[in-house]
Design an enzyme around this catalytic site. Structure first.
Site, PDB file in Angstrom:
ATOM      1  N   HIS A 166      -3.718  -5.264   0.722  1.00  0.00           N
ATOM      2  CA  HIS A 166      -3.130  -5.632   2.014  1.00  0.00           C
ATOM      3  C   HIS A 166      -3.099  -7.147   2.178  1.00  0.00           C
ATOM      4  O   HIS A 166      -4.082  -7.748   2.635  1.00  0.00           O
ATOM      5  CB  HIS A 166      -3.927  -4.988   3.154  1.00  0.00           C
ATOM      6  CG  HIS A 166      -3.704  -3.516   3.259  1.00  0.00           C
ATOM      7  ND1 HIS A 166      -2.709  -2.969   4.054  1.00  0.00           N
ATOM      8  CD2 HIS A 166      -4.308  -2.477   2.657  1.00  0.00           C
ATOM      9  CE1 HIS A 166      -2.729  -1.653   3.942  1.00  0.00           C
ATOM     10  NE2 HIS A 166      -3.693  -1.320   3.091  1.00  0.00           N
ATOM     11  N   GLU A 212      -1.704  -8.767   4.364  1.00  0.00           N
ATOM     12  CA  GLU A 212      -1.737  -9.123   5.785  1.00  0.00           C
ATOM     13  C   GLU A 212      -3.158  -9.221   6.335  1.00  0.00           C
ATOM     14  O   GLU A 212      -3.371  -9.702   7.462  1.00  0.00           O
ATOM     15  CB  GLU A 212      -0.928  -8.114   6.612  1.00  0.00           C
ATOM     16  CG  GLU A 212      -1.574  -6.754   6.797  1.00  0.00           C
ATOM     17  CD  GLU A 212      -1.293  -5.805   5.654  1.00  0.00           C
ATOM     18  OE1 GLU A 212      -1.488  -4.586   5.867  1.00  0.00           O
ATOM     19  OE2 GLU A 212      -0.881  -6.249   4.566  1.00  0.00           O
ATOM     20  N   CYS A 242       0.837  -1.198   0.000  1.00  0.00           N
ATOM     21  CA  CYS A 242       0.000   0.000   0.000  1.00  0.00           C
ATOM     22  C   CYS A 242       0.877   1.256   0.000  1.00  0.00           C
ATOM     23  O   CYS A 242       1.427   1.609  -1.033  1.00  0.00           O
ATOM     24  CB  CYS A 242      -0.977  -0.035   1.179  1.00  0.00           C
ATOM     25  SG  CYS A 242      -2.341   1.146   1.043  1.00  0.00           S
TER      26      CYS A 242
END
Length: 257
Positions: free
Chosen positions: A225, A227, A123
């Protein structure tokens, strides 16, 4: 200390500097700080040891720590200062513009590029990589048919991304399309020198970039993202495992199975 002096490869990650608990702090700061911990956990899950890179009085990370790291992850966070790419620094959509954070993250990116260390940008990390190479960003994206920034109270917007065949990001996932979790109001506009687009959303939004030069060190920036705990857990680790694979290849570090 060299990159081979540790039983696990060391992966440097610049810390997030803004205090999400400060009075009046934008809620997005706290959210970025929370997902930072998820990134650190995925570095460990991939078989590496995270090294938290903090700024000195001049905003620079420790030279000794940088030299010890076999690779780097530059995570998400606040907006890159628009003055860095010639845009409106007073745009009302901006949040958490932090010059010290910009200097810290940029120093890590420059070190990775200059010393040919594998690097993953997420990002903000991808956006700053693009700016560092002379590219620009959309300061605030116009609405499209794809939701990139979720409404208040919703953690992530999920959508599909098309991966370009033959690129590092496509190789990491082993498929042409994936579902991703997004949470951003900015995106790459003009692509930086020496970079190419390696993934796009269905509205054309740039979702991944990497070097044009096939001999460059493994460098991948993604707008989404990885994660995030959604949309599916199996999509969280591939990029981190690909990073660690490159660390093993380029620096001879034996990874744990």
């Amino acid at each position: 200390m060299s990159v081979t002096d540790h039983p696990e490869p060391l992966i440097g990650i610049p810390v997030r500097l803004s205090d999400g608990d400060a009075p009046g702090a934008d809620v997005r700061i706290g959210e970025a700080n929370a997902i930072f911990e998820e990134v650190v956990g995925l570095i460990r899950a991939a078989g590496a040891q995270p090294v938290l890179l903090e700024p000195d009085a001049d905003g620079n990370p420790s030279a000794e720590q940088l030299a010890a790291c076999a690779g780097f992850v530059v995570p998400g966070g606040g907006d890159v200062d628009p003055a860095r790419y010639g845009a409106d620094a007073n745009h009302p959509s901006l949040y958490d513009v932090n010059p010290v954070q910009d200097r810290l993250d940029e120093a890590v990116l420059r070190y990775a590029l200059d010393h040919r260390r594998p690097m993953l940008g997420i990002c903000r990390g991808m956006q700053l990589l693009n700016v560092l190479r002379g590219g620009t960003l959309h300061v605030d994206m116009a609405p499209t048919g794809v939701t990139h920034n979720p409404p208040a109270g919703v953690e992530w917007a999920t959508h599909e991304v098309a991966l370009t065949a033959g690129t590092a990001v496509a190789e990491a996932f082993g498929r042409e399309r994936i579902d991703v979790a997004s949470g951003h109001h900015q995106a790459v506009d003009r692509v930086g020198e020496g970079l190419r687009v390696s993934a796009r959303a269905d509205d054309g939004c740039v979702e991944a970039i990497e070097p044009v030069d096939p001999e460059a060190a493994w460098t991948v920036g993604v707008q989404w993202h990885p994660e995030a705990l959604e949309p599916v857990d199996e999509l969280r680790l591939p990029l981190f495992r690909a990073l660690l694979s490159q660390v093993e290849t380029r620096h001879g570090v034996e990874l744990r199975s």
